[in-house]
Scaffold this active site. Sequence first.
Site, PDB file in Angstrom:
ATOM      1  N   THR A 206       7.366  -2.335  -3.779  1.00  0.00           N
ATOM      2  CA  THR A 206       6.759  -2.033  -2.485  1.00  0.00           C
ATOM      3  C   THR A 206       7.723  -2.259  -1.323  1.00  0.00           C
ATOM      4  OG1 THR A 206       5.030  -2.784  -0.975  1.00  0.00           O
ATOM      5  CG2 THR A 206       5.860  -4.417  -2.512  1.00  0.00           C
ATOM      6  N   ASP A 207       7.449  -1.590  -0.210  1.00  0.00           N
ATOM      7  CA  ASP A 207       8.244  -1.829   1.008  1.00  0.00           C
ATOM      8  C   ASP A 207       7.947  -3.204   1.619  1.00  0.00           C
ATOM      9  OD1 ASP A 207       5.693  -1.324   2.014  1.00  0.00           O
ATOM     10  OD2 ASP A 207       6.290   0.369   3.280  1.00  0.00           O
ATOM     11  N   GLU A 208       6.839  -3.838   1.203  1.00  0.00           N
ATOM     12  CA  GLU A 208       6.466  -5.121   1.825  1.00  0.00           C
ATOM     13  C   GLU A 208       7.473  -6.222   1.535  1.00  0.00           C
ATOM     14  OE1 GLU A 208       2.459  -6.365   1.688  1.00  0.00           O
ATOM     15  OE2 GLU A 208       1.675  -4.335   1.802  1.00  0.00           O
TER      16      GLU A 208
ATOM     17  N   TYR B  95       1.309 -11.746  -1.869  1.00  0.00           N
ATOM     18  CA  TYR B  95       1.528 -10.516  -2.650  1.00  0.00           C
ATOM     19  C   TYR B  95       2.986 -10.053  -2.542  1.00  0.00           C
ATOM     20  CZ  TYR B  95       1.907  -5.471  -3.358  1.00  0.00           C
ATOM     21  OH  TYR B  95       2.340  -4.223  -3.737  1.00  0.00           O
TER      22      TYR B  95
ATOM     23  N   LYS C  66       5.918  -9.738  -5.452  1.00  0.00           N
ATOM     24  CA  LYS C  66       6.618  -8.490  -5.800  1.00  0.00           C
ATOM     25  C   LYS C  66       8.128  -8.662  -5.602  1.00  0.00           C
ATOM     26  CE  LYS C  66       5.151  -4.956  -6.810  1.00  0.00           C
ATOM     27  NZ  LYS C  66       4.810  -4.379  -8.155  1.00  0.00           N
TER      28      LYS C  66
HETATM   29  P1  NAD Z   1      -3.955  -1.066  -8.486  1.00  0.00           P
HETATM   30  O1  NAD Z   1      -4.390  -2.441  -8.098  1.00  0.00           O
HETATM   31  O2  NAD Z   1      -4.812   0.092  -8.119  1.00  0.00           O
HETATM   32  O3  NAD Z   1      -3.767  -1.001 -10.068  1.00  0.00           O
HETATM   33  C1  NAD Z   1      -3.125  -1.997 -10.801  1.00  0.00           C
HETATM   34  C2  NAD Z   1      -3.399  -1.740 -12.266  1.00  0.00           C
HETATM   35  O4  NAD Z   1      -2.707  -2.755 -13.032  1.00  0.00           O
HETATM   36  C3  NAD Z   1      -4.882  -1.857 -12.652  1.00  0.00           C
HETATM   37  O5  NAD Z   1      -5.239  -0.813 -13.504  1.00  0.00           O
HETATM   38  C4  NAD Z   1      -4.974  -3.201 -13.372  1.00  0.00           C
HETATM   39  O6  NAD Z   1      -6.002  -3.242 -14.346  1.00  0.00           O
HETATM   40  C5  NAD Z   1      -3.594  -3.288 -13.997  1.00  0.00           C
HETATM   41  N1  NAD Z   1      -3.177  -4.677 -14.265  1.00  0.00           N
HETATM   42  C6  NAD Z   1      -3.279  -5.739 -13.423  1.00  0.00           C
HETATM   43  N2  NAD Z   1      -2.798  -6.842 -14.023  1.00  0.00           N
HETATM   44  C7  NAD Z   1      -2.364  -6.453 -15.256  1.00  0.00           C
HETATM   45  C8  NAD Z   1      -1.743  -7.128 -16.332  1.00  0.00           C
HETATM   46  N3  NAD Z   1      -1.493  -8.449 -16.264  1.00  0.00           N
HETATM   47  N4  NAD Z   1      -1.417  -6.438 -17.438  1.00  0.00           N
HETATM   48  C9  NAD Z   1      -1.696  -5.104 -17.520  1.00  0.00           C
HETATM   49  N5  NAD Z   1      -2.292  -4.421 -16.534  1.00  0.00           N
HETATM   50  C10 NAD Z   1      -2.613  -5.085 -15.414  1.00  0.00           C
HETATM   51  O7  NAD Z   1      -2.483  -0.918  -7.922  1.00  0.00           O
HETATM   52  P2  NAD Z   1      -1.751   0.386  -7.365  1.00  0.00           P
HETATM   53  O8  NAD Z   1      -2.104   0.560  -5.939  1.00  0.00           O
HETATM   54  O9  NAD Z   1      -1.959   1.497  -8.319  1.00  0.00           O
HETATM   55  O10 NAD Z   1      -0.237  -0.108  -7.413  1.00  0.00           O
HETATM   56  C11 NAD Z   1       0.566   0.116  -8.574  1.00  0.00           C
HETATM   57  C12 NAD Z   1       1.915  -0.503  -8.347  1.00  0.00           C
HETATM   58  O11 NAD Z   1       2.519   0.067  -7.199  1.00  0.00           O
HETATM   59  C13 NAD Z   1       1.865  -2.016  -8.089  1.00  0.00           C
HETATM   60  O12 NAD Z   1       2.950  -2.611  -8.724  1.00  0.00           O
HETATM   61  C14 NAD Z   1       1.983  -2.141  -6.589  1.00  0.00           C
HETATM   62  O13 NAD Z   1       2.591  -3.354  -6.228  1.00  0.00           O
HETATM   63  C15 NAD Z   1       2.870  -0.957  -6.269  1.00  0.00           C
HETATM   64  N6  NAD Z   1       2.694  -0.377  -4.936  1.00  0.00           N
HETATM   65  C16 NAD Z   1       1.491   0.061  -4.503  1.00  0.00           C
HETATM   66  C17 NAD Z   1       1.373   0.662  -3.263  1.00  0.00           C
HETATM   67  C18 NAD Z   1       0.067   1.195  -2.729  1.00  0.00           C
HETATM   68  O14 NAD Z   1       0.024   1.641  -1.589  1.00  0.00           O
HETATM   69  N7  NAD Z   1      -1.010   1.196  -3.496  1.00  0.00           N
HETATM   70  C19 NAD Z   1       2.496   0.799  -2.449  1.00  0.00           C
HETATM   71  C20 NAD Z   1       3.716   0.278  -2.909  1.00  0.00           C
HETATM   72  C21 NAD Z   1       3.810  -0.271  -4.169  1.00  0.00           C
HETATM   73  O1  DAU Z   2       3.183  -1.014   2.001  1.00  0.00           O
HETATM   74  C1  DAU Z   2       2.872  -0.905   0.648  1.00  0.00           C
HETATM   75  C2  DAU Z   2       1.626  -1.702   0.350  1.00  0.00           C
HETATM   76  O2  DAU Z   2       0.531  -0.983   0.885  1.00  0.00           O
HETATM   77  C3  DAU Z   2       1.418  -1.947  -1.147  1.00  0.00           C
HETATM   78  O3  DAU Z   2       2.463  -2.715  -1.648  1.00  0.00           O
HETATM   79  C4  DAU Z   2       0.087  -2.654  -1.405  1.00  0.00           C
HETATM   80  O4  DAU Z   2      -0.147  -2.772  -2.795  1.00  0.00           O
HETATM   81  C5  DAU Z   2      -1.010  -1.825  -0.787  1.00  0.00           C
HETATM   82  O5  DAU Z   2      -2.254  -2.487  -0.919  1.00  0.00           O
HETATM   83  C6  DAU Z   2      -0.726  -1.577   0.696  1.00  0.00           C
HETATM   84  O6  DAU Z   2      -0.788  -2.823   1.449  1.00  0.00           O
HETATM   85  P1  DAU Z   2      -1.438  -2.886   2.910  1.00  0.00           P
HETATM   86  O7  DAU Z   2      -1.836  -4.264   3.180  1.00  0.00           O
HETATM   87  O8  DAU Z   2      -0.571  -2.211   3.908  1.00  0.00           O
HETATM   88  O9  DAU Z   2      -2.718  -1.901   2.652  1.00  0.00           O
HETATM   89  P2  DAU Z   2      -4.243  -2.043   3.079  1.00  0.00           P
HETATM   90  O10 DAU Z   2      -4.907  -0.737   2.751  1.00  0.00           O
HETATM   91  O11 DAU Z   2      -4.877  -3.281   2.583  1.00  0.00           O
HETATM   92  O12 DAU Z   2      -4.147  -2.153   4.666  1.00  0.00           O
HETATM   93  C7  DAU Z   2      -3.484  -1.144   5.435  1.00  0.00           C
HETATM   94  C8  DAU Z   2      -3.490  -1.609   6.874  1.00  0.00           C
HETATM   95  O13 DAU Z   2      -4.844  -1.585   7.351  1.00  0.00           O
HETATM   96  C9  DAU Z   2      -3.010  -3.038   7.042  1.00  0.00           C
HETATM   97  O14 DAU Z   2      -2.276  -3.142   8.249  1.00  0.00           O
HETATM   98  C10 DAU Z   2      -4.298  -3.846   7.143  1.00  0.00           C
HETATM   99  C11 DAU Z   2      -5.266  -2.876   7.786  1.00  0.00           C
HETATM  100  N1  DAU Z   2      -6.681  -3.025   7.382  1.00  0.00           N
HETATM  101  C12 DAU Z   2      -6.974  -3.084   6.052  1.00  0.00           C
HETATM  102  C13 DAU Z   2      -8.271  -3.231   5.626  1.00  0.00           C
HETATM  103  C14 DAU Z   2      -8.612  -3.332   4.173  1.00  0.00           C
HETATM  104  C15 DAU Z   2      -7.667  -3.056   8.345  1.00  0.00           C
HETATM  105  O15 DAU Z   2      -7.417  -2.966   9.563  1.00  0.00           O
HETATM  106  N2  DAU Z   2      -8.974  -3.185   7.934  1.00  0.00           N
HETATM  107  C16 DAU Z   2      -9.318  -3.317   6.611  1.00  0.00           C
HETATM  108  O16 DAU Z   2     -10.540  -3.480   6.307  1.00  0.00           O
END
Ligand code: NAD
Ligand code: DAU
Length: 352
Positions: A132-134, A158, A162
């Site tokens: 992730t970019d975080e 989180y 990562k």
């Molecule tokens: P998600 O939470 O939707 O899905 C995670 C999946 O991993 C789920 O299916 C869960 O059951 C599985 N899982 C969790 N723990 C596990 C374990 N111990 N063993 C096997 N499976 C397990 O997450 P996502 O949004 O699909 O993100 C996927 C990846 O991308 C993550 O590594 C996350 O950090 C990264 N990522 C997500 C975002 C985003 O915006 N969603 C952005 C940047 C990076």
């Molecule tokens: O940047 C990549 C990340 O993006 C991933 O690594 C994470 O897995 C993914 O969950 C996401 O993280 P964020 O914290 O940015 O996403 P989230 O959707 O939780 O929130 C997006 C923005 O919106 C953040 O600034 C918090 C804000 N927010 C979120 C929720 C859930 C609100 O204002 N209200 C809300 O109820």
Amino acid sequence: MILVTGGAGFIGGNFVLDWVAGSDEPVLNLDKLTYAGNLETLASLQQCAGHVFVQGDIGDGALVAQLLADHKPRAVINFAAESHVDRSIHGPADFIQTNIVGTFNLLERVRVYWSELSEPEQTQFRFLHVSTDEVYGSLQPDEAPFAERDPYEPNSPYAASKAASDHLVRAWHHTYGLPVLTTNCSNNYGPFHFPEKLIPLVILNALAGKPLPVYGDGQQVRDWLYVKDHCAALRQVLEAGRVGETYNIGGWNERTNLHVVQAICTQLDELRPRPDGHHYAEQIQFVADRPGHDRRYAIDARKVANELGWRPAQTFESGLRETITWYLANPEWISGVTSGSYRDWVGLHYGQ
Ligand code: NAD
Ligand code: DAU
């Protein structure tokens, strides 16, 4: 075949669906099925011989070793993680366990498997770690977007977990020679997104007549990437990325949270007008800010564009329309994920 971990989650699920649609190469999908994993996302693959699902933990060394020995994948793509920042603030332990210890275990098992492959197979093998970019921390308004060589400054439990996993992946390459690739991407959105995250939460709350919670002043900035564009980038990195390299993947779509919520409201006003004739934006409520809330993320995605020719196909507006249209057309998937534990989370985090 390839081994995908976390392939029943949001991005992993989209990746598996796109992979099966575009390739004859089978996918072994290892997922623990936490609250975020959902087999309904993969329902269209039930009769598909090219997809094998195994419920299990990346931290289960014996299981991972057995799967590697039985299926002999040519690549592992690691999506499995605890992914929600707010949950990591309420309870970081699962994040340490899966994101750090789980990734360590996976790397170790893969290293042993890889070391016993023939030399040509070793050369071909890839371990692609999805991050992730975080990990880069938070940007000031006038700072340049995150580039691959920027220092790591993770701020949430989180992000720290990562970052730790990224360091392990890097070390397993430098020390043992494991052929790794790491991607750091920005905020994804699209179909099958669990509604704890901002965009699906706002769509579903809006339709249910509930408040649309905006943290703090709503001026935090995220760089939104349509999930299928991300999956296309991952396929490019897997096939042509340089071993040991990191690739930042972003949508070139910086938006404030308030803008995102208002954009959803505007599109919903058009696609599914409120029966009372009011605007969805009237449901917006400013609520307490997230502790340690990062102000701005933005990705410099020039490396993946210049080296691998990848660029996002969707604009934020077109991707958002696809997303809202998908949620309007899939009430069964939504009702499957908004029962039970989801309601507990909403009650815990937002109060009644
Ligand atoms: P998600 O939470 O939707 O899905 C995670 C999946 O991993 C789920 O299916 C869960 O059951 C599985 N899982 C969790 N723990 C596990 C374990 N111990 N063993 C096997 N499976 C397990 O997450 P996502 O949004 O699909 O993100 C996927 C990846 O991308 C993550 O590594 C996350 O950090 C990264 N990522 C997500 C975002 C985003 O915006 N969603 C952005 C940047 C990076
Ligand atoms: O940047 C990549 C990340 O993006 C991933 O690594 C994470 O897995 C993914 O969950 C996401 O993280 P964020 O914290 O940015 O996403 P989230 O959707 O939780 O929130 C997006 C923005 O919106 C953040 O600034 C918090 C804000 N927010 C979120 C929720 C859930 C609100 O204002 N209200 C809300 O109820």
